[in-house]
Design a protein around this motif. Sequence first.
Motif, PDB file in Angstrom:
ATOM      1  N   ASP A 119     -18.540-138.111  90.567  1.00 56.13           N
ATOM      2  CA  ASP A 119     -19.730-138.522  91.299  1.00 56.13           C
ATOM      3  C   ASP A 119     -19.446-139.830  92.017  1.00 56.13           C
ATOM      4  OD1 ASP A 119     -22.216-139.191  92.281  1.00 56.13           O
ATOM      5  OD2 ASP A 119     -23.271-139.056  90.362  1.00 56.13           O
ATOM      6  N   CYS A 120     -19.273-139.753  93.325  1.00 60.11           N
ATOM      7  CA  CYS A 120     -19.045-140.946  94.147  1.00 60.11           C
ATOM      8  C   CYS A 120     -20.207-141.156  95.113  1.00 60.11           C
ATOM      9  CB  CYS A 120     -17.724-140.834  94.895  1.00 60.11           C
ATOM     10  SG  CYS A 120     -16.268-140.905  93.832  1.00 60.11           S
ATOM     11  N   SER A 121     -21.392-140.652  94.757  1.00 64.25           N
ATOM     12  CA  SER A 121     -22.554-140.778  95.639  1.00 64.25           C
ATOM     13  C   SER A 121     -22.959-142.225  95.848  1.00 64.25           C
ATOM     14  CB  SER A 121     -23.733-139.975  95.085  1.00 64.25           C
ATOM     15  OG  SER A 121     -24.033-140.355  93.756  1.00 64.25           O
ATOM     16  N   SER A 122     -22.735-143.080  94.845  1.00 67.16           N
ATOM     17  CA  SER A 122     -23.085-144.500  95.001  1.00 67.16           C
ATOM     18  C   SER A 122     -22.192-145.187  96.016  1.00 67.16           C
ATOM     19  CB  SER A 122     -22.974-145.220  93.652  1.00 67.16           C
ATOM     20  OG  SER A 122     -21.638-145.187  93.176  1.00 67.16           O
ATOM     21  N   MET A 123     -21.070-144.540  96.364  1.00 65.48           N
ATOM     22  CA  MET A 123     -20.149-145.051  97.376  1.00 65.48           C
ATOM     23  C   MET A 123     -20.396-144.410  98.731  1.00 65.48           C
ATOM     24  SD  MET A 123     -17.981-147.134  95.837  1.00 65.48           S
ATOM     25  CE  MET A 123     -16.549-147.082  96.900  1.00 65.48           C
ATOM     26  N   GLY A 124     -21.463-143.593  98.829  1.00 61.88           N
ATOM     27  CA  GLY A 124     -21.724-142.870 100.062  1.00 61.88           C
ATOM     28  C   GLY A 124     -20.797-141.694 100.255  1.00 61.88           C
ATOM     29  N   SER A 125     -20.125-141.270  99.172  1.00 56.37           N
ATOM     30  CA  SER A 125     -19.194-140.156  99.254  1.00 56.37           C
ATOM     31  C   SER A 125     -19.777-138.965  98.497  1.00 56.37           C
ATOM     32  CB  SER A 125     -17.830-140.583  98.706  1.00 56.37           C
ATOM     33  OG  SER A 125     -16.851-139.615  98.953  1.00 56.37           O
ATOM     34  N   TYR A 126     -18.931-138.127  97.918  1.00 55.39           N
ATOM     35  CA  TYR A 126     -19.400-136.856  97.382  1.00 55.39           C
ATOM     36  C   TYR A 126     -20.303-137.041  96.159  1.00 55.39           C
ATOM     37  CZ  TYR A 126     -15.369-137.376  94.188  1.00 55.39           C
ATOM     38  OH  TYR A 126     -14.457-137.829  93.267  1.00 55.39           O
ATOM     39  N   PRO A 127     -21.298-136.160  96.000  1.00 56.29           N
ATOM     40  CA  PRO A 127     -22.237-136.267  94.879  1.00 56.29           C
ATOM     41  C   PRO A 127     -21.672-135.659  93.604  1.00 56.29           C
ATOM     42  CG  PRO A 127     -22.830-134.404  96.236  1.00 56.29           C
ATOM     43  CD  PRO A 127     -21.657-135.071  96.916  1.00 56.29           C
ATOM     44  N   ASP A 128     -22.412-135.803  92.526  1.00 54.44           N
ATOM     45  CA  ASP A 128     -22.007-135.301  91.222  1.00 54.44           C
ATOM     46  C   ASP A 128     -21.673-133.814  91.308  1.00 54.44           C
ATOM     47  OD1 ASP A 128     -21.475-135.285  88.550  1.00 54.44           O
ATOM     48  OD2 ASP A 128     -23.575-135.277  87.909  1.00 54.44           O
ATOM     49  N   GLY A 129     -20.494-133.456  90.781  1.00 58.53           N
ATOM     50  CA  GLY A 129     -20.069-132.062  90.833  1.00 58.53           C
ATOM     51  C   GLY A 129     -18.626-131.941  90.427  1.00 58.53           C
ATOM     52  N   GLN A 130     -17.821-131.361  91.291  1.00 56.41           N
ATOM     53  CA  GLN A 130     -16.415-131.109  90.996  1.00 56.41           C
ATOM     54  C   GLN A 130     -15.678-132.393  90.632  1.00 56.41           C
ATOM     55  OE1 GLN A 130     -14.329-129.136  94.193  1.00 56.41           O
ATOM     56  NE2 GLN A 130     -12.314-129.681  93.394  1.00 56.41           N
ATOM     57  N   ARG A 131     -14.863-132.327  89.575  1.00 56.36           N
ATOM     58  CA  ARG A 131     -14.035-133.469  89.204  1.00 56.36           C
ATOM     59  C   ARG A 131     -12.813-133.537  90.113  1.00 56.36           C
ATOM     60  NH1 ARG A 131     -13.661-134.183  82.653  1.00 56.36           N
ATOM     61  NH2 ARG A 131     -15.831-134.796  82.327  1.00 56.36           N
ATOM     62  N   ARG A 132     -12.500-134.737  90.580  1.00 57.45           N
ATOM     63  CA  ARG A 132     -11.322-134.969  91.413  1.00 57.45           C
ATOM     64  C   ARG A 132     -10.480-136.021  90.696  1.00 57.45           C
ATOM     65  NH1 ARG A 132     -12.423-132.257  96.074  1.00 57.45           N
ATOM     66  NH2 ARG A 132     -14.643-131.828  96.434  1.00 57.45           N
ATOM     67  N   HIS A 133      -9.237-135.678  90.403  1.00 60.03           N
ATOM     68  CA  HIS A 133      -8.450-136.456  89.459  1.00 60.03           C
ATOM     69  C   HIS A 133      -7.515-137.475  90.089  1.00 60.03           C
ATOM     70  CE1 HIS A 133      -9.739-132.854  87.217  1.00 60.03           C
ATOM     71  NE2 HIS A 133      -9.745-133.662  86.174  1.00 60.03           N
ATOM     72  N   LEU A 134      -7.214-137.335  91.362  1.00 55.01           N
ATOM     73  CA  LEU A 134      -6.283-138.246  92.022  1.00 55.01           C
ATOM     74  C   LEU A 134      -6.868-138.648  93.368  1.00 55.01           C
ATOM     75  CD1 LEU A 134      -3.091-136.226  91.119  1.00 55.01           C
ATOM     76  CD2 LEU A 134      -3.652-138.500  90.220  1.00 55.01           C
ATOM     77  N   LEU A 135      -7.085-139.966  93.542  1.00 53.58           N
ATOM     78  CA  LEU A 135      -7.741-140.484  94.732  1.00 53.58           C
ATOM     79  C   LEU A 135      -6.993-141.714  95.236  1.00 53.58           C
ATOM     80  CD1 LEU A 135     -11.444-140.254  93.473  1.00 53.58           C
ATOM     81  CD2 LEU A 135     -10.327-138.697  95.085  1.00 53.58           C
ATOM     82  N   ALA A 136      -7.386-142.200  96.418  1.00 51.07           N
ATOM     83  CA  ALA A 136      -6.735-143.379  96.998  1.00 51.07           C
ATOM     84  C   ALA A 136      -7.737-144.171  97.820  1.00 51.07           C
ATOM     85  CB  ALA A 136      -5.559-142.956  97.873  1.00 51.07           C
ATOM     86  N   GLN A 137      -7.489-145.481  97.886  1.00 44.17           N
ATOM     87  CA  GLN A 137      -8.279-146.403  98.706  1.00 44.17           C
ATOM     88  C   GLN A 137      -7.399-147.612  99.016  1.00 44.17           C
ATOM     89  OE1 GLN A 137     -10.131-146.645  94.476  1.00 44.17           O
ATOM     90  NE2 GLN A 137     -11.671-146.930  96.008  1.00 44.17           N
ATOM     91  N   THR A 138      -7.738-148.362 100.070  1.00 40.44           N
ATOM     92  CA  THR A 138      -6.912-149.515 100.393  1.00 40.44           C
ATOM     93  C   THR A 138      -7.262-150.690  99.486  1.00 40.44           C
ATOM     94  OG1 THR A 138      -8.379-150.548 102.028  1.00 40.44           O
ATOM     95  CG2 THR A 138      -6.908-148.800 102.810  1.00 40.44           C
ATOM     96  N   THR A 139      -6.355-151.666  99.444  1.00 42.73           N
ATOM     97  CA  THR A 139      -6.619-152.866  98.654  1.00 42.73           C
ATOM     98  C   THR A 139      -7.744-153.691  99.259  1.00 42.73           C
ATOM     99  OG1 THR A 139      -4.884-154.026  99.883  1.00 42.73           O
ATOM    100  CG2 THR A 139      -4.258-153.014  97.782  1.00 42.73           C
ATOM    101  N   ALA A 140      -8.075-153.444 100.535  1.00 41.43           N
ATOM    102  CA  ALA A 140      -9.101-154.232 101.213  1.00 41.43           C
ATOM    103  C   ALA A 140     -10.477-153.589 101.184  1.00 41.43           C
ATOM    104  CB  ALA A 140      -8.690-154.469 102.673  1.00 41.43           C
ATOM    105  N   ASP A 141     -10.547-152.277 100.918  1.00 41.16           N
ATOM    106  CA  ASP A 141     -11.798-151.547 101.097  1.00 41.16           C
ATOM    107  C   ASP A 141     -11.841-150.391 100.104  1.00 41.16           C
ATOM    108  OD1 ASP A 141     -13.925-149.964 101.981  1.00 41.16           O
ATOM    109  OD2 ASP A 141     -13.458-150.237 104.095  1.00 41.16           O
ATOM    110  N   PRO A 142     -12.928-150.243  99.341  1.00 37.18           N
ATOM    111  CA  PRO A 142     -12.962-149.174  98.341  1.00 37.18           C
ATOM    112  C   PRO A 142     -13.269-147.792  98.895  1.00 37.18           C
ATOM    113  CG  PRO A 142     -14.994-150.432  98.262  1.00 37.18           C
ATOM    114  CD  PRO A 142     -14.100-151.147  99.243  1.00 37.18           C
ATOM    115  N   ALA A 143     -13.498-147.652 100.206  1.00 38.28           N
ATOM    116  CA  ALA A 143     -13.774-146.328 100.769  1.00 38.28           C
ATOM    117  C   ALA A 143     -12.617-145.376 100.463  1.00 38.28           C
ATOM    118  CB  ALA A 143     -13.986-146.438 102.274  1.00 38.28           C
ATOM    119  N   LEU A 144     -12.948-144.156 100.069  1.00 39.68           N
ATOM    120  CA  LEU A 144     -11.926-143.195  99.696  1.00 39.68           C
ATOM    121  C   LEU A 144     -11.161-142.705 100.918  1.00 39.68           C
ATOM    122  CD1 LEU A 144     -13.876-141.081  97.038  1.00 39.68           C
ATOM    123  CD2 LEU A 144     -12.272-142.963  96.656  1.00 39.68           C
ATOM    124  N   LEU A 145      -9.854-142.563 100.746  1.00 42.70           N
ATOM    125  CA  LEU A 145      -8.977-142.104 101.814  1.00 42.70           C
ATOM    126  C   LEU A 145      -8.695-140.604 101.669  1.00 42.70           C
ATOM    127  CD1 LEU A 145      -6.350-145.014 101.732  1.00 42.70           C
ATOM    128  CD2 LEU A 145      -8.280-144.755 103.303  1.00 42.70           C
TER     129      LEU A 145
END
Length: 753
Positions: free
Chosen positions: A341-367
């Motif tokens: 659940d990354c809805s608090s980040m403006g990204s995907y809502p509660d649901g499918q688990r995603r196990h490997l993600l990335a973001q820059t050191t300057a910004d937490p937005a998902l890449l």
Amino acid sequence: MHGTSQSRRTGRPGSRRGVAALALALTAPLLTVPLTATPAAALTSPVALTADDLDTWQTNGIVYALAQADGVVFAGGTFSAIRPAGAAAGDPAEQPAVNFAAFDAATGAPTGCTLSFTVGSGTATVRALAVSPDGQTLYAGGYFGAVNGVGVNSLAAIDIDTCTPSPDFHPAVTATVRALDVTDSTVYLGGDFNTVNGETRQRFAAVDTSGVLTSWTANADEPGRAVAVTADGQHVAVGGDFFDVNGANSHALAITDATTGAVTQAYPSGFFPNTSVVKDITADASGVYTAHEGTGGGVFDGRAAFEPDTFAQRWRDTCLGATQALQLYQGVIYSASHAHDCSSMGSYPDGQRRHLLAQTTADPALLGWAPDTNDGIGEGIGPRVFALAPKNGTDYLWIGGEFTTVGGTAQQGLTRVSSGPDTGAPTLPQVRVESIEAGKVAVHWRSSYDTDDSRLTYRVYKDGGSTPVYEVEGDSLPWSRPQITWTDTAVAAGETHSYRISASDGTNTTSRTTAQSVTVASTADAYATKVRTDGANLYWRFNETANAYAADSSSGDDSGVHWNAPTLAVPDGAAGSASSVGYTGSQSEWTYTDRRHSAPSAYSLELWFKTTSTSGGKLIGFANKVQLTSTSYDKHVYMTNNGRLVFGVYTGTVRTITTSQSFNDGNWHHVVATQGSDGMRLYVDGTQRASNIFVTGNEQSSGFWRVGGDNLDSWPNRPSSRFFTGQIDEVAVYGGVLTSGQVASHYSTGTTP
């Protein structure tokens, strides 16, 4: 932490560079580029690792620790054997490996280094590995009493050249060691212990390279799970479950002096929720980065970034789904978690688990980097640890954990990706063509996704031609696949044309989609023209025949996703349409918008429905989830058991208006619900049936439009089923209030033969 031969960090060579680029704004409007644009390049910057899993030997248990030196990767955990990629447990090629194995970083195959970590009583396990800066010594921590029969106490030093335990390194640690980091002179450790070499050291300690206890003291009241020396070597960040370090109020994280252990930066209880702990810490010249795991509600499960000098928080990623490990590489933080659940980040809502993600050191937005595993065995967490291992000009990211599949294919305990080459092609676009304007063809498609390329190039081919007639770039993510539309005007009424589309990441290109044909209209579709002219910014005609893609015929490109396969192409449509979508009332079947929306203040909802159901259900609504039943929901129209329609919003209290007539008679009916400054109005078959001019507000949380069913708990006259049984067609959402005249005109047009 998990050691490396190139720095004090744990398996993280190449990680001390500054930020190379900011995250792409993938929630921004879709980028489109004309035919002459430079095609997308494989690996969308700043991502510099592919998501393509490489053949790697497996374990038969959990990998908790990884480290590397000179192209060899060391794996520790709780397992008893290793086997080749693709082999099942017990395969004849399986080899014994007692909680430890060593592999060639480039091939994924075992080397000749064999060590056995055992204990007289209980279950032996290796929980931490780190390599000395000179690459000569591997340090191992965990719970074990011997290495290859040489007695130790949960901490050992291994000579890498000979693959033998050091006979001179024998610190006495009284309980499990869970974390290690190493400098030229000092081994820092964290875990469950209270004494080292007979002296009090609670949860954290430091010994020199001969095993002698140093004066560094960072006593904590709860287990230690992570240690990391900062880039300047002056501080040691410690993480774990604790609330107190050397008497200072500091929960889960503290910065200490590298020589004395004195707390130089505390994070008092409340800075992180008391139910959250730190599972990993990594650091380079750009900052200190932490991985968090929480238990219960109101937790912090994500990542946090801290400045390298002041240790003030730079950003915090609030995705839910415990983060276990971090890896820095070329300005990007790669993370292992089960983020659901990354809805608090403006990204995907509660649901499918995603196990490997990335973001820059300057910004937490998902890449746009998202290879995946399953949860696996043990605690069902998935991946737990990383190590970055360079060899022969290629950087390999090794991933260990308790997963049993990678990308849907059986693979246990270990997997790898690399800096290249990128070999994975995007998914095929999903296409819908139509002609609802005279002399024009609209070619719509749902964006493809590629797990390491967020910017793709699409090429449209016409009538079997080999040269594309249109080319465009578009941004997408596995969880956000915007619709793209191209209108072909080089056609004439009555002609029939076919279209195919390919997607490319710049290196790998899909095949072309199956040709879809359409006859060019000589006159505009009357009903569709009304809907589009009156300002619909979502218009699902429900004429698709396959796949999960619900095409949007408005200018908004606000496509939908058919979840769990409602029945497509039911040969009975409304408003002149040839077909509709059938919903069975299943608790797992609906259609939702791919795009997250801000809550509207003025809007209109419109659709046609047909049912004989006596169990009711929701026809359309606004909610906070897409793949699960929602917990926040309003701006909806639902049917009661007796066939009446209810339009409801939430303003702090539930507010509804209801028809006095029933509409579950097996005929097509047209429903429109509006809300704005003139209140709430509900129309059926062109006539206003209910209203409340005083209710102008609704719940102001972002969310998604859903059709076919969702939660209705606590709403008046709740039907037996939350989910609708029947047919739905011609769904439209407007960013304003339709007038009664427009509603009547839509109904009249839709019922005119």
